[in-house]
Scaffold this motif. Structure first.
Motif, PDB file in Angstrom:
ATOM      1  N   LEU A  31       4.911  -7.078  15.016  1.00 13.93           N
ATOM      2  CA  LEU A  31       3.977  -6.822  16.126  1.00 13.93           C
ATOM      3  C   LEU A  31       3.087  -8.019  16.426  1.00 13.93           C
ATOM      4  O   LEU A  31       2.595  -8.164  17.545  1.00 13.93           O
ATOM      5  CB  LEU A  31       3.075  -5.621  15.812  1.00 13.93           C
ATOM      6  N   PHE A  32       2.856  -8.873  15.428  1.00 16.38           N
ATOM      7  CA  PHE A  32       1.928  -9.988  15.650  1.00 16.38           C
ATOM      8  C   PHE A  32       2.653 -11.237  16.175  1.00 16.38           C
ATOM      9  O   PHE A  32       2.025 -12.273  16.390  1.00 16.38           O
ATOM     10  CB  PHE A  32       1.157 -10.326  14.366  1.00 16.38           C
ATOM     11  N   ALA A  33       3.966 -11.111  16.359  1.00 12.60           N
ATOM     12  CA  ALA A  33       4.713 -12.255  16.919  1.00 12.60           C
ATOM     13  C   ALA A  33       4.552 -12.289  18.440  1.00 12.60           C
ATOM     14  O   ALA A  33       4.993 -13.218  19.100  1.00 12.60           O
ATOM     15  CB  ALA A  33       6.178 -12.139  16.544  1.00 12.60           C
ATOM     16  N   ILE A  34       3.937 -11.248  18.990  1.00 11.79           N
ATOM     17  CA  ILE A  34       3.698 -11.157  20.433  1.00 11.79           C
ATOM     18  C   ILE A  34       2.205 -10.894  20.632  1.00 11.79           C
ATOM     19  O   ILE A  34       1.521 -10.553  19.670  1.00 11.79           O
ATOM     20  CB  ILE A  34       4.526  -9.995  21.045  1.00 11.79           C
ATOM     21  N   PRO A  35       1.678 -11.039  21.839  1.00 13.90           N
ATOM     22  CA  PRO A  35       0.255 -10.735  22.029  1.00 13.90           C
ATOM     23  C   PRO A  35      -0.033  -9.307  21.560  1.00 13.90           C
ATOM     24  O   PRO A  35       0.739  -8.398  21.869  1.00 13.90           O
ATOM     25  CB  PRO A  35       0.064 -10.866  23.544  1.00 13.90           C
ATOM     26  N   ALA A  36      -1.106  -9.135  20.808  1.00 18.79           N
ATOM     27  CA  ALA A  36      -1.388  -7.795  20.269  1.00 18.79           C
ATOM     28  C   ALA A  36      -2.876  -7.479  20.311  1.00 18.79           C
ATOM     29  O   ALA A  36      -3.717  -8.344  20.075  1.00 18.79           O
ATOM     30  CB  ALA A  36      -0.874  -7.698  18.831  1.00 18.79           C
ATOM     31  N   ILE A  37      -3.168  -6.207  20.632  1.00 21.14           N
ATOM     32  CA  ILE A  37      -4.528  -5.671  20.494  1.00 21.14           C
ATOM     33  C   ILE A  37      -4.488  -4.640  19.374  1.00 21.14           C
ATOM     34  O   ILE A  37      -3.670  -3.709  19.413  1.00 21.14           O
ATOM     35  CB  ILE A  37      -5.022  -4.961  21.772  1.00 21.14           C
ATOM     36  N   ALA A  38      -5.332  -4.831  18.373  1.00 21.76           N
ATOM     37  CA  ALA A  38      -5.452  -3.856  17.296  1.00 21.76           C
ATOM     38  C   ALA A  38      -6.791  -3.145  17.463  1.00 21.76           C
ATOM     39  O   ALA A  38      -7.844  -3.779  17.463  1.00 21.76           O
ATOM     40  CB  ALA A  38      -5.392  -4.558  15.949  1.00 21.76           C
ATOM     41  N   ALA A  39      -6.723  -1.822  17.655  1.00 22.82           N
ATOM     42  CA  ALA A  39      -7.960  -1.071  17.878  1.00 22.82           C
ATOM     43  C   ALA A  39      -8.521  -0.541  16.559  1.00 22.82           C
ATOM     44  O   ALA A  39      -7.758  -0.147  15.674  1.00 22.82           O
ATOM     45  CB  ALA A  39      -7.698   0.096  18.820  1.00 22.82           C
ATOM     46  N   HIS A  40      -9.830  -0.551  16.459  1.00 23.21           N
ATOM     47  CA  HIS A  40     -10.628  -0.049  15.324  1.00 23.21           C
ATOM     48  C   HIS A  40     -10.713  -1.062  14.180  1.00 23.21           C
ATOM     49  O   HIS A  40     -11.758  -1.661  13.972  1.00 23.21           O
ATOM     50  CB  HIS A  40     -10.128   1.323  14.832  1.00 23.21           C
ATOM     51  N   VAL A  41      -9.642  -1.204  13.385  1.00 25.29           N
ATOM     52  CA  VAL A  41      -9.573  -2.188  12.289  1.00 25.29           C
ATOM     53  C   VAL A  41     -10.867  -2.174  11.453  1.00 25.29           C
ATOM     54  O   VAL A  41     -11.551  -3.177  11.304  1.00 25.29           O
ATOM     55  CB  VAL A  41      -9.286  -3.611  12.827  1.00 25.29           C
ATOM     56  N   ALA A  42     -11.170  -1.013  10.907  1.00 23.03           N
ATOM     57  CA  ALA A  42     -12.420  -0.867  10.154  1.00 23.03           C
ATOM     58  C   ALA A  42     -12.233  -1.113   8.667  1.00 23.03           C
ATOM     59  O   ALA A  42     -13.185  -1.394   7.951  1.00 23.03           O
ATOM     60  CB  ALA A  42     -12.986   0.529  10.385  1.00 23.03           C
ATOM     61  N   HIS A  43     -10.986  -0.991   8.186  1.00 22.46           N
ATOM     62  CA  HIS A  43     -10.757  -1.086   6.735  1.00 22.46           C
ATOM     63  C   HIS A  43      -9.701  -2.144   6.461  1.00 22.46           C
ATOM     64  O   HIS A  43      -8.514  -1.931   6.694  1.00 22.46           O
ATOM     65  CB  HIS A  43     -10.332   0.281   6.190  1.00 22.46           C
TER      66      HIS A  43
ATOM     67  N   ALA B 220       9.074  -5.102  23.228  1.00 20.57           N
ATOM     68  CA  ALA B 220       7.984  -5.803  23.932  1.00 20.57           C
ATOM     69  C   ALA B 220       8.365  -7.260  24.163  1.00 20.57           C
ATOM     70  O   ALA B 220       8.100  -7.822  25.233  1.00 20.57           O
ATOM     71  CB  ALA B 220       6.698  -5.712  23.116  1.00 20.57           C
ATOM     72  N   GLN B 221       9.012  -7.839  23.161  1.00 18.71           N
ATOM     73  CA  GLN B 221       9.440  -9.235  23.283  1.00 18.71           C
ATOM     74  C   GLN B 221      10.448  -9.383  24.430  1.00 18.71           C
ATOM     75  O   GLN B 221      10.349 -10.291  25.243  1.00 18.71           O
ATOM     76  CB  GLN B 221      10.077  -9.672  21.973  1.00 18.71           C
ATOM     77  N   GLU B 222      11.365  -8.439  24.475  1.00 16.85           N
ATOM     78  CA  GLU B 222      12.376  -8.453  25.529  1.00 16.85           C
ATOM     79  C   GLU B 222      11.739  -8.316  26.924  1.00 16.85           C
ATOM     80  O   GLU B 222      12.111  -8.998  27.864  1.00 16.85           O
ATOM     81  CB  GLU B 222      13.315  -7.266  25.265  1.00 16.85           C
ATOM     82  N   PHE B 223      10.732  -7.447  27.019  1.00 21.27           N
ATOM     83  CA  PHE B 223      10.056  -7.246  28.305  1.00 21.27           C
ATOM     84  C   PHE B 223       9.075  -8.378  28.625  1.00 21.27           C
ATOM     85  O   PHE B 223       8.569  -8.473  29.740  1.00 21.27           O
ATOM     86  CB  PHE B 223       9.235  -5.940  28.300  1.00 21.27           C
ATOM     87  N   GLY B 224       8.719  -9.167  27.612  1.00 22.67           N
ATOM     88  CA  GLY B 224       7.713 -10.214  27.823  1.00 22.67           C
ATOM     89  C   GLY B 224       6.310  -9.650  27.955  1.00 22.67           C
ATOM     90  O   GLY B 224       5.492 -10.142  28.735  1.00 22.67           O
ATOM     91  N   VAL B 225       6.018  -8.567  27.175  1.00 20.92           N
ATOM     92  CA  VAL B 225       4.684  -7.946  27.233  1.00 20.92           C
ATOM     93  C   VAL B 225       4.095  -7.862  25.820  1.00 20.92           C
ATOM     94  O   VAL B 225       4.766  -8.210  24.851  1.00 20.92           O
ATOM     95  CB  VAL B 225       4.746  -6.537  27.866  1.00 20.92           C
ATOM     96  N   GLY B 226       2.858  -7.409  25.720  1.00 19.55           N
ATOM     97  CA  GLY B 226       2.190  -7.320  24.428  1.00 19.55           C
ATOM     98  C   GLY B 226       2.227  -5.909  23.851  1.00 19.55           C
ATOM     99  O   GLY B 226       2.827  -4.999  24.425  1.00 19.55           O
ATOM    100  N   ILE B 227       1.566  -5.765  22.701  1.00 19.75           N
ATOM    101  CA  ILE B 227       1.505  -4.489  21.985  1.00 19.75           C
ATOM    102  C   ILE B 227       0.044  -4.112  21.751  1.00 19.75           C
ATOM    103  O   ILE B 227      -0.761  -4.951  21.345  1.00 19.75           O
ATOM    104  CB  ILE B 227       2.186  -4.614  20.599  1.00 19.75           C
ATOM    105  N   HIS B 228      -0.272  -2.855  22.011  1.00 19.14           N
ATOM    106  CA  HIS B 228      -1.629  -2.336  21.779  1.00 19.14           C
ATOM    107  C   HIS B 228      -1.487  -1.158  20.814  1.00 19.14           C
ATOM    108  O   HIS B 228      -0.742  -0.224  21.090  1.00 19.14           O
ATOM    109  CB  HIS B 228      -2.197  -1.900  23.135  1.00 19.14           C
ATOM    110  N   ILE B 229      -2.162  -1.209  19.681  1.00 20.33           N
ATOM    111  CA  ILE B 229      -1.945  -0.209  18.623  1.00 20.33           C
ATOM    112  C   ILE B 229      -3.253   0.113  17.895  1.00 20.33           C
ATOM    113  O   ILE B 229      -4.153  -0.718  17.825  1.00 20.33           O
ATOM    114  CB  ILE B 229      -0.876  -0.743  17.624  1.00 20.33           C
TER     115      ILE B 229
END
Ligand code: ZN
Length: 451
Positions: free
Chosen positions: A238-250, A200-209
């Protein structure tokens, strides 16, 4: 000369932590952006005009986590635990999907989203070229993450992933951006996450997980790595680039600090969390800690709708209920999650999420005539607690009208419904041992991580 002027509507704007409504104002649009907001802008100053008398203009709603093509599986699996949901239904059924199925499924969800005033989505799925084509055609905005399940899958897809980014990043007039979407630490494993972060860093994009959706996932992560899923994601880069973390309930000790320090956007999906009984994200505490939170619908196989008004309402109610505190998640905060905070989660802040000059003209106009919106004490209360998706009358993205008078102008809903109905039987077939992944359950704890 403006391209379009919306006349005589009430305009909802955020002013810091409050919201105000400008009564009977006009919005002028030029080059896809809001060019002017004033009490009266003459139709003579514009090439086109919309009479929006008495309607409420709000920023187009933002869906911060979805799998839109899963509209194909709406209502197909109910009342089962999450491991059965994945292993016996969803992942076997998803192995039937052809790219064209994903295209029609995406369009079905886009029809529903436009009808509900949802103009942007962070989507996470495979056959992402087809999802991008659907977005381009529908005219909405999206951050599309290319889902990766395991190392073999990643290896096989390295080139296609690069082609996807090259083809679609910034496409459709800038309405589409592409991210990478490793599914979750529990199916990908730590090494693959690190590889995805580098890529992702190489592509210049973020991560969604997906992160820390259930208590069992956290337990399994601690047993395997001695770390919570949030810490594993962080240590994998993963957090060194823009990131979306889904749910994160616990969340474990220190997790909130990590999410805050690295500006990770969290997407909460309250309806899915309630249906799967997987636990409630501590949204109020996360916001207090300075974490940006948006609201998502997840896929329709668990959430049944792509309705952000509904998701926002559930999120606010759930926080109050869980905290035993009616002051938790007040009105403007709830509305903010669905608009300007959602925009921040998608990395589109300053561009969408507010109705201000120079922002993209992503606008939903709601009729306020229905009985459930009368009498009008507080329009924000009406939006959060009583408005329905069907109150949305007109929707614009980047200044282009996608729906007017509830008529979809860019896509053919009747055809989409025919195409998706025709696929129903084939897509819900389940063959023994044919599934796209294995969810680690108590019976097979290491099933996925051993891949
Ligand atoms: Zn999801």
């Amino acid at each position: 000369m403006y391209d379009l002027v919306i006349q005589n509507c009430h305009i909802l704007q955020f002013k810091g932590q409050t919201a105000v409504v400008l009564p009977n104002h006009s919005i002028a649009i030029s080059d896809s952006k809001i060019a002017a907001i004033a009490p009266d802008i003459s139709a003579g100053l514009s090439r086109e005009s919309i009479q929006a008398h008495g309607m409420l203009a709000i920023p187009g709603l933002v869906n911060a986590h979805a799998h839109i093509a899963m509209s194909l599986f709406r209502g197909a699996v109910e009342d089962v635990p999450i491991d059965v949901w994945f292993n016996e239904y969803i992942w076997p059924m998803e192995s039937n999907l052809e790219p064209e199925d994903v295209y029609w499924g995406a369009l079905l969800a886009l029809a529903e989203m436009i009808e509900g005033g949802v103009t942007s989505v962070a989507d996470h799925y495979f056959a992402t070229h087809e999802v991008a084509q659907a977005i381009e055609q529908a005219g909405t905005r999206a951050v599309l993450a290319w889902t990766i399940f395991d190392r073999a899958h990643a290896k096989q897809q390295t080139k296609s992933m690069a082609d996807f980014v090259a083809c679609w990043h910034g496409a459709a007039g800038g309405r589409i951006s592409t991210w990478l979407g490793p599914h979750s630490p529990y199916v990908c494993g730590r090494d693959l996450l690190a590889q995805m972060a580098r890529q992702a860093q190489e592509f210049g994009v973020g991560i969604h997980i997906h992160l820390a959706e259930t208590a069992q996932q956290v337990e399994q992560s601690i047993a395997q790595y001695g770390r919570t899923p949030v810490a594993v994601a962080h240590e994998s880069g993963l957090f060194a680039i823009p990131a979306i973390a889904a749910h994160v309930a616990h969340l474990g000790k220190g997790d909130m600090e990590l999410l805050q320090a690295h500006g990770v956007g969290v997407a909460c999906c309250p309806k899915t969390a309630m249906k799967l009984g997987s636990g409630v994200a501590p949204v109020a505490a996360m916001r207090q800690a300075g974490i940006t939170v948006g609201v998502g619908t997840d896929g329709a196989a668990s959430n049944n709708t792509y309705d952000i008004l509904e998701a926002t309402r559930l999120l606010a109610l759930l926080q109050k209920h869980e905290m035993r505190d009616p002051q938790s998640m007040p009105l403007v905060e709830a509305l903010s999650l669905a608009t300007r905070d959602g925009a921040r989660v998608l990395g589109l802040n300053g561009m969408i999420g507010e109705l201000e000059i120079d922002m993209q003209a992503d606008i939903a106009l709601l009729q306020l005539e229905a009985a459930h919106l009368h009498p009008r004490h507080d329009v924000v209360a009406d939006l959060v607690y009583s408005a329905k998706a069907s109150d949305v009358d007109t929707v614009l993205v980047a200044g282009r009208v996608l729906m007017q008078g509830r008529r979809l102008l860019t896509i053919d809903k009747a055809q989409i419904m025919r195409e998706t109905a025709a696929r129903r039987e084939r897509l819900t077939q389940r063959l023994p041992e044919r599934r796209i992944q294995t969810y680690p359950s108590n019976e097979n704890p290491g099933a996925a991580s051993s891949k």
